[in-house]
Design an enzyme around this catalytic site. Structure first.
Site, mmCIF file in Angstrom:
data_model
loop_
_atom_site.group_PDB
_atom_site.id
_atom_site.type_symbol
_atom_site.label_atom_id
_atom_site.label_comp_id
_atom_site.label_asym_id
_atom_site.label_seq_id
_atom_site.Cartn_x
_atom_site.Cartn_y
_atom_site.Cartn_z
ATOM 1 C CG ASP A 146 15.552 25.355 -2.716
ATOM 2 O OD1 ASP A 146 15.685 25.918 -1.614
ATOM 3 O OD2 ASP A 146 14.752 25.743 -3.586
ATOM 4 N N GLY B 18 16.662 26.054 8.084
ATOM 5 C CA GLY B 18 15.633 26.004 9.134
ATOM 6 C C GLY B 18 15.393 24.578 9.600
ATOM 7 C CG ASP C 20 9.174 27.301 3.972
ATOM 8 O OD1 ASP C 20 8.502 27.459 4.999
ATOM 9 O OD2 ASP C 20 10.278 27.848 3.787
ATOM 10 C CB ALA D 47 -9.956 30.270 6.019
ATOM 11 C CD GLU D 48 -15.197 32.149 7.151
ATOM 12 O OE1 GLU D 48 -14.305 32.530 7.939
ATOM 13 O OE2 GLU D 48 -15.794 31.053 7.273
ATOM 14 C CB THR E 34 11.836 23.227 4.172
ATOM 15 O OG1 THR E 34 11.123 24.472 4.339
ATOM 16 C CG2 THR E 34 11.583 22.738 2.759
ATOM 17 C CG ASP F 1 10.210 26.192 -0.346
ATOM 18 O OD1 ASP F 1 10.760 25.154 0.075
ATOM 19 O OD2 ASP F 1 10.644 27.329 -0.090
ATOM 20 N NE ARG G 47 12.876 30.573 3.243
ATOM 21 C CZ ARG G 47 13.706 31.204 4.061
ATOM 22 N NH1 ARG G 47 14.052 32.434 3.831
ATOM 23 N NH2 ARG G 47 14.204 30.598 5.121
ATOM 24 N NE ARG H 88 17.685 30.606 8.075
ATOM 25 C CZ ARG H 88 16.788 29.764 7.566
ATOM 26 N NH1 ARG H 88 17.095 29.010 6.529
ATOM 27 N NH2 ARG H 88 15.574 29.660 8.086
ATOM 28 C CB SER H 89 27.091 28.599 7.180
ATOM 29 O OG SER H 89 28.437 28.977 7.082
HETATM 30 O O1 F6P Z 1 12.144 28.033 5.623
HETATM 31 C C1 F6P Z 1 11.551 27.766 6.840
HETATM 32 C C2 F6P Z 1 11.118 29.041 7.505
HETATM 33 O O2 F6P Z 1 10.527 28.725 8.748
HETATM 34 C C3 F6P Z 1 10.164 29.925 6.681
HETATM 35 O O3 F6P Z 1 8.843 29.485 6.733
HETATM 36 C C4 F6P Z 1 10.381 31.265 7.315
HETATM 37 O O4 F6P Z 1 10.123 32.305 6.396
HETATM 38 C C5 F6P Z 1 11.848 31.226 7.680
HETATM 39 O O5 F6P Z 1 12.233 29.864 7.745
HETATM 40 C C6 F6P Z 1 12.178 31.870 8.996
HETATM 41 O O6 F6P Z 1 13.556 31.859 9.123
HETATM 42 P P1 F6P Z 1 14.313 32.133 10.481
HETATM 43 O O7 F6P Z 1 14.076 30.958 11.387
HETATM 44 O O8 F6P Z 1 15.736 32.280 10.098
HETATM 45 O O9 F6P Z 1 13.699 33.380 11.073
#
Ligand code: F6P
Length: 318
Positions: free
Chosen positions: A103, A11, A129, A188-189, A127, A131, A173, A72-73
């Site tokens: 990763d 991504g 995320d 946020a609540e 990323t 993560d 993700r 993404r390959s």
């Molecule tokens: O990993 C980055 C991300 O944007 C995530 O937050 C999300 O779940 C995913 O990629 C979306 O992937 P794609 O762009 O392939 O739909």
């Protein structure tokens, strides 16, 4: 002249373009020959590799996404295509690569480098995320959070203008980091993330009592990884009894002008990655930012554990 390449993988995120700009400028200043690999791993297989000059990267520092594109390959999982990718690099004499990705991309490159022996790579965690185990920060996170906080501030304006609940689904993700920070900074609540399940019955009693005392509206942040968006919408409508709307921010969160912090981090990450590739023998490494310092770890280390959100941050959620 030593040849070095950069690519984006997986991504995209804000900060990739400043990293690409720094890569070219810094490489040239060190007397290296910089190359851009277009379209990620797919482009590596299809030989979309071009020598870069200053003009290829001028005027990109403020742009989101990645001018060299990414992918993404599936083909890269097959030895036959990795061999083609290797031949493309060898034919141009490139033996060092900076990989902007997550990763999964680092794992793929680890296999690739071990297989062929004479290519080195350094990963830059990139990323939204946040993560990746081993680093406190990944490129793109600050920009994504700014985009998300502007969106949630706007939603609060409209939510507070009538008696309504808004459910906002946040990307990330399987990781709840973006949703957690968004909940905190937007007040946020309700915050729903995989890392900290909430007691919906207790939350219901609290919200009902607040509403009796004058609460007019509710913002609920739900991370995509929790997979509870529909459940929370129904809970607000049926259990809390409030008119509810849902907003899925989606890929808007991944675009936008890189923040000042992401630009600076992109410059630093890239400079560290290039220096490491030049000065250290290691075939595969990842530059990380841990406790306010840059460092390097192995791909095995990055993949040895799942990223965990710091407990201090989790404790800030009610
Ligand atoms: O990993 C980055 C991300 O944007 C995530 O937050 C999300 O779940 C995913 O990629 C979306 O992937 P794609 O762009 O392939 O739909």
């Amino acid at each position: 002249m030593s040849k070095i390449a950069i690519m984006s993988s997986g991504g995209d995120c804000a900060g990739m373009n400043p990293a690409i700009k720094k890569f070219v400028d810094y490489s040239i200043s060190l007397n290296l020959e910089p190359y851009l690999i277009y379209e990620g791993l797919e482009g590596l297989i299809d030989d979309k590799i071009q020598k870069a000059t200053y003009s290829d990267v001028s005027g990109i520092v403020h742009r989101g996404g990645t001018i060299i594109q990414t992918s993404r390959s599936k083909r890269f999982f097959e030895k036959e295509y990795r061999q083609i990718a290797y031949n493309n690099l060898k034919q141009k004499g490139i033996d060092k690569i900076v990989v902007l990705g997550g990763d999964g991309s680092f794992r793929a490159f680890n296999v690739f480098c071990a297989e062929f022996g004479d290519i080195k790579f350094c990963g830059v965690p990139s990323t939204i995320d946040n993560d990746i185990f081993g680093t406190d920060y990944c490129l793109g996170v600050d920009t994504a959070l700014n985009i998300i906080s502007n969106a949630t501030d706007s939603l609060r304006d409209t939510a507070s203008s009538s008696k309504r609940a808004f459910v906002v689904e946040i990307m990330g993700r399987d990781c709840g980091y973006l949703a957690l920070i968004t909940s905190l900074i937007s007040g946020a609540e309700v915050c729903i993330i995989p890392e900290k399940p909430i007691d919906l019955e207790a939350k219901k009693q609290k919200l009902l009592s607040e509403m009796q005392n004058g609460r007019k509206y509710i913002i609920a942040i739900v991370s995509e990884g929790a997979k509870q968006t529909t459940q929370i919408v129904n809970w607000l409508k049926n259990d809390i009894g409030i008119e509810t709307r849902v907003t899925i921010l989606g890929h808007i969160q991944r675009g936008g002008t890189p923040s000042v912090f992401d630009r600076l981090m992109a410059f630093e990450f890239t400079k560290y990655a290039i220096n490491h590739l030049l000065n250290v023998q290691e075939q595969a490494s990842v530059v990380v930012y841990k406790e306010s310092k840059f460092d390097f770890v192995s791909v095995e280390y990055v993949n040895s554990q799942k990223y965990k959100i710091k407990q201090d941050l989790l404790d800030l959620v009610e």
